[in-house]
Design a protein around this motif. Structure first.
Motif, PDB file in Angstrom:
ATOM      1  N   ALA B 131     -18.149 -51.261  11.205  1.00 53.98           N
ATOM      2  CA  ALA B 131     -16.801 -51.167  11.786  1.00 53.98           C
ATOM      3  C   ALA B 131     -15.810 -50.609  10.766  1.00 53.98           C
ATOM      4  N   GLU B 132     -15.946 -51.113   9.533  1.00 55.08           N
ATOM      5  CA  GLU B 132     -15.040 -50.658   8.485  1.00 55.08           C
ATOM      6  C   GLU B 132     -15.278 -49.174   8.161  1.00 55.08           C
ATOM      7  N   ALA B 133     -16.552 -48.804   8.093  1.00 58.10           N
ATOM      8  CA  ALA B 133     -16.892 -47.408   7.805  1.00 58.10           C
ATOM      9  C   ALA B 133     -16.349 -46.489   8.890  1.00 58.10           C
ATOM     10  N   ASP B 134     -16.464 -46.935  10.150  1.00 57.37           N
ATOM     11  CA  ASP B 134     -15.940 -46.143  11.272  1.00 57.37           C
ATOM     12  C   ASP B 134     -14.442 -45.935  11.126  1.00 57.37           C
ATOM     13  N   GLU B 135     -13.771 -47.011  10.751  1.00 59.63           N
ATOM     14  CA  GLU B 135     -12.315 -46.956  10.616  1.00 59.63           C
ATOM     15  C   GLU B 135     -11.911 -45.933   9.550  1.00 59.63           C
ATOM     16  N   ILE B 136     -12.612 -45.999   8.410  1.00 55.52           N
ATOM     17  CA  ILE B 136     -12.317 -45.061   7.324  1.00 55.52           C
ATOM     18  C   ILE B 136     -12.625 -43.632   7.755  1.00 55.52           C
ATOM     19  N   ALA B 137     -13.753 -43.465   8.458  1.00 55.81           N
ATOM     20  CA  ALA B 137     -14.148 -42.130   8.904  1.00 55.81           C
ATOM     21  C   ALA B 137     -13.087 -41.539   9.821  1.00 55.81           C
ATOM     22  N   VAL B 138     -12.605 -42.341  10.758  1.00 51.69           N
ATOM     23  CA  VAL B 138     -11.584 -41.847  11.695  1.00 51.69           C
ATOM     24  C   VAL B 138     -10.305 -41.491  10.928  1.00 51.69           C
ATOM     25  N   HIS B 139      -9.993 -42.310   9.936  1.00 52.51           N
ATOM     26  CA  HIS B 139      -8.812 -42.037   9.112  1.00 52.51           C
ATOM     27  C   HIS B 139      -8.926 -40.655   8.469  1.00 52.51           C
ATOM     28  N   TYR B 140     -10.074 -40.358   7.861  1.00 51.62           N
ATOM     29  CA  TYR B 140     -10.212 -39.069   7.171  1.00 51.62           C
ATOM     30  C   TYR B 140     -10.346 -37.910   8.147  1.00 51.62           C
ATOM     31  N   LEU B 141     -10.964 -38.174   9.321  1.00 52.94           N
ATOM     32  CA  LEU B 141     -11.028 -37.107  10.329  1.00 52.94           C
ATOM     33  C   LEU B 141      -9.624 -36.729  10.779  1.00 52.94           C
ATOM     34  N   ARG B 142      -8.782 -37.737  10.880  1.00 52.46           N
ATOM     35  CA  ARG B 142      -7.398 -37.470  11.269  1.00 52.46           C
ATOM     36  C   ARG B 142      -6.719 -36.651  10.171  1.00 52.46           C
ATOM     37  N   ARG B 143      -7.067 -36.985   8.933  1.00 52.21           N
ATOM     38  CA  ARG B 143      -6.452 -36.294   7.822  1.00 52.21           C
ATOM     39  C   ARG B 143      -6.856 -34.830   7.755  1.00 52.21           C
ATOM     40  N   VAL B 144      -8.095 -34.525   8.111  1.00 46.29           N
ATOM     41  CA  VAL B 144      -8.485 -33.123   8.148  1.00 46.29           C
ATOM     42  C   VAL B 144      -8.230 -32.528   9.536  1.00 46.29           C
ATOM     43  N   LYS B 145      -7.520 -33.310  10.363  1.00 47.36           N
ATOM     44  CA  LYS B 145      -6.995 -32.845  11.649  1.00 47.36           C
ATOM     45  C   LYS B 145      -8.038 -32.520  12.706  1.00 47.36           C
ATOM     46  N   ILE B 146      -9.144 -33.241  12.718  1.00 48.42           N
ATOM     47  CA  ILE B 146     -10.079 -33.063  13.821  1.00 48.42           C
ATOM     48  C   ILE B 146     -10.617 -34.409  14.322  1.00 48.42           C
ATOM     49  N   PRO B 147      -9.739 -35.395  14.582  1.00 44.32           N
ATOM     50  CA  PRO B 147     -10.266 -36.681  15.039  1.00 44.32           C
ATOM     51  C   PRO B 147     -10.985 -36.575  16.392  1.00 44.32           C
ATOM     52  N   GLU B 148     -10.616 -35.556  17.180  1.00 50.86           N
ATOM     53  CA  GLU B 148     -11.190 -35.476  18.530  1.00 50.86           C
ATOM     54  C   GLU B 148     -12.653 -35.011  18.514  1.00 50.86           C
ATOM     55  N   GLN B 149     -13.145 -34.574  17.336  1.00 51.81           N
ATOM     56  CA  GLN B 149     -14.518 -34.059  17.291  1.00 51.81           C
ATOM     57  C   GLN B 149     -15.527 -35.128  16.858  1.00 51.81           C
ATOM     58  N   ALA B 150     -15.083 -36.365  16.717  1.00 52.69           N
ATOM     59  CA  ALA B 150     -15.933 -37.399  16.118  1.00 52.69           C
ATOM     60  C   ALA B 150     -17.301 -37.531  16.786  1.00 52.69           C
ATOM     61  N   GLY B 151     -17.340 -37.388  18.107  1.00 51.16           N
ATOM     62  CA  GLY B 151     -18.597 -37.635  18.818  1.00 51.16           C
ATOM     63  C   GLY B 151     -19.491 -36.424  18.924  1.00 51.16           C
TER      64      GLY B 151
END
Lengths: 387, 261
Positions: B131-151
C-alpha cells in the motif's frame, strides 16, 4: 478567359469527355461461396491441394469409422466374440477386449482390493493440476503448496503404503499401466522444469565451476539416448552399489527420466534467456534487485513466456518417452497393452490393432490437451502486455 | 559564484568528505586490450549537476555505469556516498539502492504495468508494504505528469512517457544520486522536451545528477559543471558559461563546433 479555355482545349485534347465503362464487379469475398473461392479454390495449386485432401479424407475416413465404431465389438468375454463367423462377416475393433482389461491397463499388477488408493491418487492429482492450470483460480499460492508439497507426500504414502495406518505396503514392482505412465511423466515434468531453469542459469553464470558443471551435465546427458540412461540406472548402478543400498527400480527410472528431461529443458530455457535484452537485467540491477530477484521477477517471467511453446514441446516429448521405461522391465501403459494383446483368451486378428488404437487415443488425448492449454496460456499472456 | 564552487571542492580537506556524493580517483578500465577509461578523476559534491558530453566511444556511458557497478573498473577508487565500490556484493547492493539510473532505451519491464514497474523495487528491495509503495508510486507518477497511465503496460506508452516512467521508477527508491545515460537520445524530437522538463524540475529540487547528454541547452540551464570526454579521458571540465564561451582544448572546440551547428 476564353483564351485560356482554348489553350487548355488544344493542349489537353486527351481529356475524355465520356465516362469510363464501369469495371466488372469484384469477385465475391463474402459469404460461404466467397470464403470457398478465396481459401480453397483461389489458384490451380490450391484447387489441386483441396481436391487431393478431400480425396484422402473420403478414402480413409469411412473405413476407419467403420472399423472403430460400426463394425466394432463392444460386448464380449473372450476371443469367440471377436472373430469372423458366418453370422458376423466383418469384425472391427474388439473393444470388449479393452473393456475387460481396462483394470490391468490402468493399475498394472496393483492388488485389486487396493486399487481405490490409485483412484484417490488420480483424483488428488487431477485436483492439483486443475488448481494450477486454472489461471484465475482462487488462492493459487496455496495451490502451489498443495501441488508441490502436500500432494506428492500424500500420494507417496497412498501408493507405496503406510502399514502404521493400515495402508498395506505395495511394491512398486506391482505398479503398472496408466499409473506408472502418469507417475513417471508427472515427476519428470515437475522436476525437469525447475532443474532445467537452474541448469540454464548455471550455463550462463560468470562462475567457472558452476558454468562448467552445468555444461558438462547438459552435454553428457543430451549426448546419450534415453535408453542408455535408463540402462545405466537400472543395470549398472546395482553393480557398483551394494544391494541393500540400491534404490527401487521405479525410482531409478524416475530419476533417469527426470534428469534426461532436465538437460533438454535447460537448453530450451537458455534459448528463452537469450531472447531477453541485456537492458532488462541491467535495469533490474540498477534498482537494487539481487541476482535471484532479478531472475525471478524480471528475466525468467519474460524468458519462459517467449519459450513456452518449446517447453510444452519438451513436455509432450517427455510424456511419450516414458514408454521407454518398459525396456528396464517397468510395466507402463503401453507395456500393459503389449502384454495383454498376447493373451490366448483374446487371440484374434484384431486384438493387437485394437490395443494399439486405444494406446494411440490415450496418448493423443493427453498430448493434445497439453498443446491446447499451452496455446491458451500463450494467447492470454500476449493479451496481457501487447494490447 | 556558485559555478566556481565545484572547482574548489576538489581541494577540500578530507574532513569535509561528507559533502562528496561521488568520488572517482585514478579510475582505469579495459575491455580486453581496449583502454576505455584512462585515469578518470572526478569529484561530485552533493546537490551538484554534472553534464558529461563527448563523441561516441569516448567512455562517457562506461564512466557513469561504473558508478553503480553495471561495469567494473580495474584500477583506481570509486567512492559513492561514502561507500567504496569493490567486488563486495553487499557494498554494491548498498550503492545501487541509493543510486537511480535512467537508460537510453528506458528498459522498463514490459511484463509489468507502469505501477508495478514503480513498486517492484520498493517492495522487494526496501521491503515496503504494498500500500505504501503504491502511494509513493502514484506520487511520483503525478510528479512526472502521467498518473493516468498507472494501469497500462509500457508498450502502450509513447517514448517520452516511457522515459518519464523510467525516471519515476528510479525516484521511487528515493535515491541520493541520479545517473542519466543519454536519456533523450532514442526519443522523437517532440518528446525530448517533456523528458528534459522533468529533469530540470528534478535538478531544481536539488538532486545530485550525472547526466550523459548532447542536449547543450539543458547543460547551460542546469549544469554546475560540464565534463568533456574523449578517448577515455576527461579532456576538459568547466562551468557551462566558460565551457561554451571559452573552450580550452582543440578537441573541445571541434566537438562544440560540430554539435552546436
Amino acid at each position: 478567359m476564353s483564351d485560356t479555355a482554348t489553350i487548355t482545349d488544344a493542349r489537353l485534347s486527351f481529356v475524355r469527355d465520356r465516362p469510363f465503362d464501369p469495371l466488372p464487379p469484384p469477385l465475391v469475398h463474402s459469404g460461404a461461396i466467397g470464403w470457398l473461392l478465396q481459401n480453397l479454390f483461389s489458384s490451380f495449386t490450391n484447387i489441386l491441394l483441396t481436391v487431393s485432401c478431400v480425396a484422402m479424407v473420403v478414402w480413409l475416413l469411412p473405413p476407419l469409422i467403420e472399423f472403430l465404431i460400426f463394425d466394432a465389438v463392444w460386448d464380449g468375454s473372450s476371443r469367440a466374440d471377436c472373430i469372423v463367423t458366418p453370422q458376423r462377416p466383418a469384425v472391427g475393433a474388439c473393444w470388449a477386449f479393452v473393456i475387460e482389461r481396462l483394470g490391468f491397463f490402468t493399475y498394472g499388477f496393483y492388488p485389486i482390493e487396493e486399487r481405490w488408493r490409485v483412484d484417490v491418487f488420480f483424483v488428488l492429482l487431477a485436483f492439483g493440476i486443475g488448481w494450477m492450470t486454472w489461471l484465475d483460480a482462487p488462492r493459487r499460492g496455496l495451490g502451489m503448496i498443495y501441488f508441490f508439497a502436500v500432494m506428492p507426500v500424500l500420494s507417496f504414502f497412498l501408493l507405496v503404503g503406510l502399514p502404521a495406518i493400515g495402508l498395506q505396503a505395495v511394491s512398486t514392482a506391482q505398479w503398472g499401466g496408466v499409473l506408472v505412465t502418469i507417475v513417471v511423466s508427472a515427476v519428470g515434468i515437475v522436476v525437469s522444469l525447475p532443474l532445467g531453469v537452474l541448469l540454464a542459469l548455471g550455463r550462463r553464470s560468470k562462475m567457472p565451476v558452476v558454468r562448467m558443471s552445468s555444461v558438462i551435465f547438459i552435454e553428457v546427458v543430451r549426448g546419450v539416448p534415453l535408453i542408455t540412461v535408463l540402462f545405466m540406472a537400472s543395470v549398472m548402478l546395482p553393480l557398483f552399489v551394494p544391494e541393500s543400498l540400491t534404490p527401487d527400480k521405479l525410482l531409478r527410472a524416475l530419476v533417469g527420466v527426470a534428469l534426461f528431461a532436465a538437460a533438454y529443458m535447460a537448453e530450451v530455457v537458455r534459448a528463452g534467456l537469450q531472447a531477453i535484452p541485456r537492458g532488462q537485467y541491467e535495469a533490474a540491477m540498477a534498482v537494487g534487485l539481487s541476482y535471484w530477484q532479478a531472475m525471478r521477477l524480471i528475466v525468467l517471467p519474460q524468458a519462459l513466456k517467449v519459450t513456452l511453446p518449446n517447453i510444452v514441446n519438451t513436455f509432450i516429448g517427455l510424456f511419450k518417452d516414458t514408454t521407454l521405461v518398459f525396456i528396464v522391465g517397468i510395466f507402463d501403459f503401453l507395456k500393459t497393452i503389449e502384454a495383454a494383446r498376447g493373451d490366448v483368451n483374446w487371440a484374434t486378428p484384431v486384438t493387437s490393432v485394437t490395443g494399439y488404437a486405444f494406446a494411440a487415443m490415450f496418448y493423443f488425448v493427453f498430448c493434445y490437451a497439453m498443446s491446447r492449454y499451452a496455446r491458451y496460456v500463450e494467447h492470454r499472456l500476449r493479451a496481457g502486455d501487447r494490447r | 559564484m556558485d559555478e566556481n564552487a565545484p572547482g574548489r571542492t576538489r581541494f577540500k580537506p578530507a574532513s569535509l568528505n561528507t559533502a562528496v556524493a561521488v568520488d572517482l580517483s585514478g579510475v582505469h578500465k579495459w575491455y580486453g586490450d581496449f583502454h576505455v577509461l584512462r585515469d578518470i578523476n572526478l569529484r561530485v559534491t552533493k546537490g551538484e549537476r554534472i553534464v558529461i558530453c563527448g563523441p561516441s566511444g569516448s567512455g562517457k556511458s562506461t564512466m557513469i555505469r561504473c558508478i553503480n557497478r553495471l561495469e567494473a573498473h580495474q584500477q583506481g577508487r570509486i567512492v559513492v556516498d561514502g561507500v567504496e565500490l569493490t567486488d563486495d556484493v553487499k557494498k554494491i547492493d548498498e550503492v545501487r539502492r541509493d543510486v537511480g539510473m535512467v537508460f537510453q532505451h528506458f528498459n522498463l519491464f514490459p511484463h509489468l504495468t507502469v505501477l508495478e514497474n514503480l513498486t517492484l523495487a520498493p517492495i522487494w528491495v526496501r521491503k515496503m508494504p504494498k500500500a505504501e509503495a503504491d502511494e509513493i508510486a502514484v506520487h511520483y507518477l503525478r510528479r512526472v505528469k502521467i498518473p493516468e497511465q498507472a494501469g497500462k503496460y509500457p508498450g502502450q506508452l509513447s517514448g517520452g512517457q516511457q522515459q518519464r516512467v523510467a525516471i519515476a521508477r528510479a525516484l521511487c527508491m528515493s535515491p541520493k544520486i541520479m545517473l542519466f545515460d543519454e536519456p533523450t537520445s532514442s526519443l522523437d524530437p517532440e518528446m525530448v522536451k517533456e523528458v528534459l522538463d522533468t529533469m530540470v524540475e528534478l535538478a531544481n529540487d536539488g538532486m545530485t545528477m550525472l547526466v550523459v547528454t548532447h542536449e547543450m541547452g539543458f547543460a547551460r540551464q542546469v549544469a554546475n559543471r560540464v565534463v568533456f570526454m574523449d578517448e577515455g579521458q576527461i579532456v576538459e571540465m568547466n562551468a557551462p558559461q566558460e565551457f561554451f564561451a571559452n573552450p580550452q582544448h582543440e578537441r573541445t572546440k571541434l566537438f562544440l563546433s560540430q554539435i552546436l551547428n
